[in-house]
Structures are given as structure tokens and as C-alpha cells.
Motif scaffolding. Structure first.
Motif, PDB file in Angstrom:
ATOM      1  N   ALA A  70       0.834  -1.211   0.000  1.00  0.00           N
ATOM      2  CA  ALA A  70       0.000   0.000   0.000  1.00  0.00           C
ATOM      3  C   ALA A  70       0.859   1.247   0.000  1.00  0.00           C
ATOM      4  CB  ALA A  70      -0.919   0.001   1.220  1.00  0.00           C
ATOM      5  N   SER A  71       0.479   2.228  -0.807  1.00  0.00           N
ATOM      6  CA  SER A  71       1.144   3.519  -0.811  1.00  0.00           C
ATOM      7  C   SER A  71       0.146   4.575  -1.243  1.00  0.00           C
ATOM      8  CB  SER A  71       2.350   3.512  -1.756  1.00  0.00           C
ATOM      9  OG  SER A  71       3.139   4.672  -1.558  1.00  0.00           O
ATOM     10  N   GLY A  72       0.359   5.790  -0.740  1.00  0.00           N
ATOM     11  CA  GLY A  72      -0.588   6.845  -1.056  1.00  0.00           C
ATOM     12  C   GLY A  72      -1.892   6.704  -0.301  1.00  0.00           C
ATOM     13  N   VAL A  73      -1.850   6.088   0.882  1.00  0.00           N
ATOM     14  CA  VAL A  73      -3.044   5.921   1.710  1.00  0.00           C
ATOM     15  C   VAL A  73      -2.941   6.889   2.888  1.00  0.00           C
ATOM     16  CG1 VAL A  73      -4.453   4.334   3.062  1.00  0.00           C
ATOM     17  CG2 VAL A  73      -3.191   3.488   1.056  1.00  0.00           C
ATOM     18  N   LEU A  74      -3.897   7.784   2.995  1.00  0.00           N
ATOM     19  CA  LEU A  74      -3.955   8.735   4.102  1.00  0.00           C
ATOM     20  C   LEU A  74      -5.097   8.330   5.018  1.00  0.00           C
ATOM     21  CD1 LEU A  74      -2.983  11.356   5.457  1.00  0.00           C
ATOM     22  CD2 LEU A  74      -4.601  12.607   3.995  1.00  0.00           C
ATOM     23  N   VAL A  75      -4.768   7.965   6.253  1.00  0.00           N
ATOM     24  CA  VAL A  75      -5.761   7.497   7.208  1.00  0.00           C
ATOM     25  C   VAL A  75      -5.874   8.496   8.353  1.00  0.00           C
ATOM     26  CG1 VAL A  75      -6.460   5.648   8.776  1.00  0.00           C
ATOM     27  CG2 VAL A  75      -5.219   5.096   6.665  1.00  0.00           C
ATOM     28  N   VAL A  76      -7.095   8.946   8.608  1.00  0.00           N
ATOM     29  CA  VAL A  76      -7.387   9.751   9.792  1.00  0.00           C
ATOM     30  C   VAL A  76      -7.948   8.789  10.831  1.00  0.00           C
ATOM     31  CG1 VAL A  76      -8.646  11.718  10.725  1.00  0.00           C
ATOM     32  CG2 VAL A  76      -7.872  11.739   8.331  1.00  0.00           C
ATOM     33  N   GLN A  77      -7.136   8.469  11.833  1.00  0.00           N
ATOM     34  CA  GLN A  77      -7.565   7.501  12.821  1.00  0.00           C
ATOM     35  C   GLN A  77      -8.626   8.094  13.747  1.00  0.00           C
ATOM     36  OE1 GLN A  77      -3.889   6.175  14.634  1.00  0.00           O
ATOM     37  NE2 GLN A  77      -3.336   4.934  12.863  1.00  0.00           N
ATOM     38  N   LYS A  78      -9.323   7.233  14.436  1.00  0.00           N
ATOM     39  CA  LYS A  78     -10.374   7.665  15.361  1.00  0.00           C
ATOM     40  C   LYS A  78      -9.808   8.687  16.344  1.00  0.00           C
ATOM     41  CE  LYS A  78     -12.983   4.373  17.067  1.00  0.00           C
ATOM     42  NZ  LYS A  78     -13.517   3.320  17.993  1.00  0.00           N
ATOM     43  N   GLY A  79     -10.427   9.885  16.365  1.00  0.00           N
ATOM     44  CA  GLY A  79      -9.933  10.953  17.222  1.00  0.00           C
ATOM     45  C   GLY A  79      -9.052  11.953  16.507  1.00  0.00           C
ATOM     46  N   GLY A  80      -8.637  11.657  15.293  1.00  0.00           N
ATOM     47  CA  GLY A  80      -7.863  12.602  14.494  1.00  0.00           C
ATOM     48  C   GLY A  80      -8.769  13.442  13.616  1.00  0.00           C
ATOM     49  N   LYS A  81      -8.182  14.462  12.960  1.00  0.00           N
ATOM     50  CA  LYS A  81      -8.940  15.332  12.072  1.00  0.00           C
ATOM     51  C   LYS A  81      -8.124  15.656  10.824  1.00  0.00           C
ATOM     52  CE  LYS A  81     -11.808  17.788  15.479  1.00  0.00           C
ATOM     53  NZ  LYS A  81     -12.170  19.113  16.030  1.00  0.00           N
ATOM     54  N   LEU A  82      -8.830  15.803   9.708  1.00  0.00           N
ATOM     55  CA  LEU A  82      -8.249  16.282   8.472  1.00  0.00           C
ATOM     56  C   LEU A  82      -8.994  17.545   8.055  1.00  0.00           C
ATOM     57  CD1 LEU A  82      -6.483  16.053   5.923  1.00  0.00           C
ATOM     58  CD2 LEU A  82      -8.240  14.547   4.950  1.00  0.00           C
ATOM     59  N   ILE A  83      -8.275  18.648   7.954  1.00  0.00           N
ATOM     60  CA  ILE A  83      -8.845  19.897   7.450  1.00  0.00           C
ATOM     61  C   ILE A  83      -8.268  20.117   6.059  1.00  0.00           C
ATOM     62  CG2 ILE A  83      -9.187  22.368   7.845  1.00  0.00           C
ATOM     63  CD1 ILE A  83     -10.446  20.571   9.975  1.00  0.00           C
ATOM     64  N   ALA A  84      -9.057  19.810   5.047  1.00  0.00           N
ATOM     65  CA  ALA A  84      -8.633  19.927   3.649  1.00  0.00           C
ATOM     66  C   ALA A  84      -9.683  20.742   2.915  1.00  0.00           C
ATOM     67  CB  ALA A  84      -8.465  18.546   3.022  1.00  0.00           C
ATOM     68  N   ASN A  85      -9.607  22.044   3.074  1.00  0.00           N
ATOM     69  CA  ASN A  85     -10.599  22.941   2.493  1.00  0.00           C
ATOM     70  C   ASN A  85      -9.994  23.668   1.303  1.00  0.00           C
ATOM     71  OD1 ASN A  85     -12.606  22.276   4.367  1.00  0.00           O
ATOM     72  ND2 ASN A  85     -11.848  23.781   5.827  1.00  0.00           N
ATOM     73  N   GLY A  86     -10.272  23.152   0.104  1.00  0.00           N
ATOM     74  CA  GLY A  86      -9.906  23.850  -1.105  1.00  0.00           C
ATOM     75  C   GLY A  86     -10.937  24.910  -1.428  1.00  0.00           C
ATOM     76  N   THR A  87     -10.840  25.471  -2.614  1.00  0.00           N
ATOM     77  CA  THR A  87     -11.815  26.444  -3.087  1.00  0.00           C
ATOM     78  C   THR A  87     -12.263  26.038  -4.485  1.00  0.00           C
ATOM     79  OG1 THR A  87     -10.241  27.926  -4.182  1.00  0.00           O
ATOM     80  CG2 THR A  87     -10.596  28.242  -1.806  1.00  0.00           C
ATOM     81  N   SER A  88     -13.257  26.731  -5.013  1.00  0.00           N
ATOM     82  CA  SER A  88     -13.764  26.385  -6.333  1.00  0.00           C
ATOM     83  C   SER A  88     -12.718  26.605  -7.426  1.00  0.00           C
ATOM     84  CB  SER A  88     -15.021  27.198  -6.640  1.00  0.00           C
ATOM     85  OG  SER A  88     -14.732  28.582  -6.622  1.00  0.00           O
ATOM     86  N   THR A  89     -11.775  27.486  -7.191  1.00  0.00           N
ATOM     87  CA  THR A  89     -10.717  27.745  -8.174  1.00  0.00           C
ATOM     88  C   THR A  89      -9.365  27.165  -7.766  1.00  0.00           C
ATOM     89  OG1 THR A  89     -10.307  29.918  -7.179  1.00  0.00           O
ATOM     90  CG2 THR A  89     -11.829  29.836  -9.040  1.00  0.00           C
ATOM     91  N   ALA A  90      -9.251  26.694  -6.547  1.00  0.00           N
ATOM     92  CA  ALA A  90      -8.003  26.091  -6.067  1.00  0.00           C
ATOM     93  C   ALA A  90      -8.333  24.855  -5.242  1.00  0.00           C
ATOM     94  CB  ALA A  90      -7.192  27.095  -5.243  1.00  0.00           C
ATOM     95  N   PRO A  91      -8.824  23.783  -5.904  1.00  0.00           N
ATOM     96  CA  PRO A  91      -9.157  22.564  -5.162  1.00  0.00           C
ATOM     97  C   PRO A  91      -7.903  21.879  -4.638  1.00  0.00           C
ATOM     98  CG  PRO A  91      -9.267  22.153  -7.509  1.00  0.00           C
ATOM     99  CD  PRO A  91      -9.048  23.629  -7.350  1.00  0.00           C
ATOM    100  N   ILE A  92      -8.096  21.019  -3.670  1.00  0.00           N
ATOM    101  CA  ILE A  92      -7.033  20.124  -3.198  1.00  0.00           C
ATOM    102  C   ILE A  92      -7.146  18.836  -4.005  1.00  0.00           C
ATOM    103  CG2 ILE A  92      -6.223  18.765  -1.232  1.00  0.00           C
ATOM    104  CD1 ILE A  92      -7.307  21.114   0.529  1.00  0.00           C
ATOM    105  N   VAL A  93      -6.025  18.368  -4.578  1.00  0.00           N
ATOM    106  CA  VAL A  93      -6.073  17.267  -5.538  1.00  0.00           C
ATOM    107  C   VAL A  93      -5.154  16.136  -5.088  1.00  0.00           C
ATOM    108  CG1 VAL A  93      -5.749  16.573  -7.941  1.00  0.00           C
ATOM    109  CG2 VAL A  93      -6.565  18.894  -7.407  1.00  0.00           C
ATOM    110  N   PHE A  94      -5.733  14.959  -4.876  1.00  0.00           N
ATOM    111  CA  PHE A  94      -4.994  13.726  -4.642  1.00  0.00           C
ATOM    112  C   PHE A  94      -5.002  12.973  -5.971  1.00  0.00           C
ATOM    113  CE2 PHE A  94      -6.789  15.095  -0.665  1.00  0.00           C
ATOM    114  CZ  PHE A  94      -5.836  14.800   0.303  1.00  0.00           C
ATOM    115  N   THR A  95      -3.834  12.707  -6.553  1.00  0.00           N
ATOM    116  CA  THR A  95      -3.839  12.217  -7.925  1.00  0.00           C
ATOM    117  C   THR A  95      -2.676  11.278  -8.202  1.00  0.00           C
ATOM    118  OG1 THR A  95      -4.150  12.946 -10.228  1.00  0.00           O
ATOM    119  CG2 THR A  95      -2.501  14.128  -8.909  1.00  0.00           C
ATOM    120  N   SER A  96      -2.598  10.823  -9.452  1.00  0.00           N
ATOM    121  CA  SER A  96      -1.560   9.914  -9.905  1.00  0.00           C
ATOM    122  C   SER A  96      -0.203  10.608  -9.986  1.00  0.00           C
ATOM    123  CB  SER A  96      -1.934   9.370 -11.290  1.00  0.00           C
ATOM    124  OG  SER A  96      -0.833   8.721 -11.895  1.00  0.00           O
TER     125      SER A  96
END
Length: 424
Positions: free
Chosen positions: A99-125
Motif C-alpha cells: 500500500a502507498s498513497g493511503v492517508l488514514v485519519v484515525q479515530k480521534g484525528g482530524k483532516l482539514i482539507a478545504n480547497g476552493t472552487s478555483t483552487a481545489p485540493i487534488v490527490f492524484t496519480s
């Protein structure tokens, strides 16, 4: 969720597909090629590799770098990971079945990934960020995002599908669990089988295990995934403005007592993408819904509410034979639909087995087409059609992805915003 996975069907033979392992759409308005301006503007940025556990909330992934996930990265309990708008994230290539490229937010953790309509956050190849116009993305190039919480599930607690170990448990009694916020996020070419090919234990594009309604999910697109685009395992989280595009298996999969509300959701098929099989038969659905894997009745039933649903399969029955159902409700699962259109699958809506049910505040707001059968086991839906080509019902555009320019007007929310990278 599914039992078996089939590798890609024949790749497109058009000139634009210069590489053998890429899955690239036939309609140039859906531009996911590495030559597109969006990827080439990013590919020369420095690469920051991240591995192991994130143990401090001081971690901020910034848009001035490409972030590379080496293996499985865990946001641990009590820790918040923040990702800036416009940030691109890729996997570090690994050997098969690692496995690679796996992002896990474990129980009790938080991910704040707030892009915008013109600047999205992109997880890609990684192949789209290599500054090489002759390479392209393929399902499995990125792992996936997994968020775990302590909201109720109907199996008590469980270990999330696709991973192993107590750190990946989810479920509890906290309906208001807050796993963070994802807005204007794209997840492309994800999916991974942890055990071995075809083991039936895959990571999806976005996996949500026991995630509570304190979490924000809005404007999220999952494209060309190796398994499901989105899967909910219990929990109460609500979501809005979701796009599942060209996934191998199901667009939206609900299990283990999920009871949230989804507002505005699109599952759009590309028959040139990969397709899953179960027992040698097509197994890809727009929605697949189970109460739990054992099919037992429990005090907490899987019963999402989906408002503003659009499921678009293939235009003709030859292409449609690669799929199964627009919506498949089974194993004591229940679903409430309001304002739903399903077209381009062999069966439009299938309700199967004792205890399984489809409900609606107003059945006249549901439209169902099937190449063979519009509905099976549903209440009396009046807006139905069968045969080929697939019905467009009230849509004024060309809704099928592989049929030229694409539109599902008048269903009008932000499908064609800059955040999607597509000229919808």
C-alpha cells in the motif's frame, strides 16, 4: 463493497492514449491528461515525502510543494492535519501489493482539507505530476483517503475494510463525531488491494468508517477509482455535492448502519473505465446498499436519505452490459430518495430480499430507466422506461459521458465548476 475485482477492459485505441497503462477518456472535454495546464503547472514544484505517523497538529501541507505519501500515513488521535487550497498530493510508487498513497485519519484525528472552487485540493496519480506528456494516470496510482470515527455502526466496532490492526478500528456512540472538513477536494486514480489482487478487501477513493455529523464533506469528486468511489461504513455524517466518475465498482456504497443525508450527488459512468465482476458477472452499481455483510436485521439499519441524485450509466445496452444496477438495495438495507434520476444500467432500481426497502416523500420525483428492467421490488414508480438508447427523461443535454459534449441540465449545481477539472 464487492467480492471480486476485474482488471481493465480494453484500453481506448485513440491517438490521445499514447501509453498502454493509462485510462483516458474519449471525450476531450474531460481533460485528465498530464499535458493539461493544471498538472503541468504543478509538476516542477519540489516534492516533500511524508511517511509513518503524523503526531503533531503543527503539520501543514502547503501548495508550494507536491506532497508524496510513502506507504500508509496515519493522522493519529488528537492530531489535526491541515492541507492548504491548491495543494497536490501523490503516492510514492511501491511494488505490487504494498500500500502507498493511503492517508488514514484515525479515530480521534482530524483532516482539514478545504480547497476552493478555483483552487481545489487534488490527490492524484504520480504519473500526472511527472512533467512527461507521454504518461497518464491509471487506477491504483493513488491509494485513497480513509476517515475513521466513533459514531454508531451496527456491528459494534470493526476494523476498516482494506487495512488491518487495532489502529484502524472505528465505531462507537458519538453521533456528533468530528473528523474534520473536506471541501473542494478531488481524489483521482485511487484504490488499493491490501492482501492480493482480487481479494475483495480494497481501499476506496474515500472511505468513511463511523464518521459523525460534526464532520463536513462538500464538493468532493472521486474519479477513476479501482474500487468504489465513496463508501460509508456506518456513521451519521452528512455530505453534499459529490461526484463519482468512472469508478471500477460502485459510485456510492452504504453499509453497517449509515444514516446520514446526502444532498446533490452524481454518479457518472465511463464504459471505457475498468469494471468489477462477481462470480464472472458485472458487479458495478451506481449505488450499492446493504445493512451489513451478513444481511442481518439490526436495531440500527443502514438507511441514508439522498436528495437530488443523478445516476448516469451508458447510452446503449451493449455498453450498459458492463454494469449491473443503477441502484441495488439488499440485505435489510433501506434507502429514502427524493428527486432522483437513474438511467443507463441493465436494471434501474433493484430492491432485493426481506427487509430491504425503498422509500420517498414523493414517488413522482423518482425516474428510473433500465435496458432490461426499470425497477424490481420497488414501490409503484410512475416515471419509468426500458430499452435502448437509455432514457434521458427531462434532461435537456447529452447526459452520457461517451456521447460527445456532456450536460445534465437542468440539474444545475456546481458540476461544471473549475474545481472538477472538467468542462461539465
Amino acid at each position: 463493497m464487492r467480492n471480486f475485482f476485474l482488471v481493465a477492459v480494453a484500453a481506448l485505441s485513440m491517438t490521445a492514449c499514447r501509453q498502454n497503462d493509462s485510462v483516458i477518456e474519449s471525450d476531450s472535454s474531460f481533460d485528465m491528461k498530464s499535458a493539461s495546464a493544471e498538472y503541468t503547472s504543478q509538476c516542477s514544484k519540489p516534492v516533500q515525502t511524508v511517511s509513518g505517523n503524523i503526531t503533531s497538529s503543527n503539520n501543514h501541507w502547503t501548495a508550494d510543494k507536491i506532497w508524496e505519501i510513502d506507504g500508509i500515513v496515519n493522522v493519529q488521535s488528537g492530531v489535526t492535519l491541515t492541507i492548504e487550497p491548491g495543494t497536490f498530493i501523490k503516492a510514492k510508487p511501491k511494488t505490487n501489493n504494498t500500500a502507498s498513497g493511503v492517508l488514514v485519519v484515525q479515530k480521534g484525528g482530524k483532516l482539514i482539507a478545504n480547497g476552493t472552487s478555483t483552487a481545489p485540493i487534488v490527490f492524484t496519480s504520480y504519473n500526472l505530476l511527472d512533467c512527461d506528456g507521454d504518461t497518464g494516470g491509471a487506477p491504483g496510482d493513488f491509494g485513497g483517503i480513509v476517515i475513521l470515527g466513533d459514531a454508531p455502526i451496527n456491528t459494534g466496532t470493526a476494523t476498516i475494510e482494506g487495512l488491518s490492526g487495532s489502529q484502524y478500528e472505528y465505531g462507537g456512540t458519538n453521533s456528533a463525531h468530528n473528523g474534520g472538513s473536506l471541501t473542494y477536494v478531488r481524489i483521482e486514480y485511487g484504490g488499493f488491494d491490501l492482501l492480493a489482487p482480487n481479494s475483495g478487501n480494497e481501499i476506496n477513493g474515500l472511505t468513511l468508517g463511523g464518521v459523525g455529523n460534526g464532520t463536513t464533506l462538500d464538493h468532493i469528486q472521486v474519479s477513476y477509482g479501482k474500487d468504489d468511489a465513496f463508501e460509508w461504513f456506518g456513521g451519521t455524517v452528512n455530505a453534499s455535492n459529490l461526484i463519482a466518475f468512472a469508478q471500477d465498482d460502485d459510485g456510492f456504497d452504504f453499509d453497517n448502519g449509515y444514516v446520514g443525508t446526502i444532498t446533490n450527488a452524481l454518479a457518472l459512468a465511463d464504459f471505457n473505465s475498468t469494471h468489477s465482476l462477481s462470480g464472472g458477472n458485472p458487479d458495478s452499481n451506481g449505488i450499492e446498499l446493504d445493512n451489513n455483510a451478513g444481511g442481518t436485521s439490526t436495531p440500527l439499519l443502514t438507511h441514508p436519505i439522498v436528495n437530488g441524485l443523478t445516476i448516469i450509466g451508458a447510452r446503449n445496452n451493449t455498453q450498459g452490459a458492463l454494469y449491473e444496477n443503477g441502484i441495488h438495495i439488499r440485505r435489510h438495507g433501506q434507502l429514502t430518495l427524493n428527486d432522483a434520476l437513474v438511467t443507463g444500467y441493465p436494471t434501474g432500481i433493484r430492491v432485493e430480499g426481506t427487509g430491504s426497502a425503498l422509500a420517498a416523500l414523493n414517488l413522482s420525483t423518482i425516474y428510473a430507466h433500465g435496458f432490461t428492467t426499470a425497477t424490481i421490488g420497488t414501490p409503484a414508480i410512475s416515471n419509468t422506461a426500458t430499452g435502448t438508447p437509455a432514457a434521458t427523461f427531462f434532461l435537456t443535454g447529452t447526459p452520457f459521458f461517451n456521447s460527445g459534449s456532456w450536460s445534465i441540465a437542468p440539474r444545475t449545481w456546481n458540476y461544471n465548476g473549475a474545481w472538477t477539472n472538467y468542462s461539465f
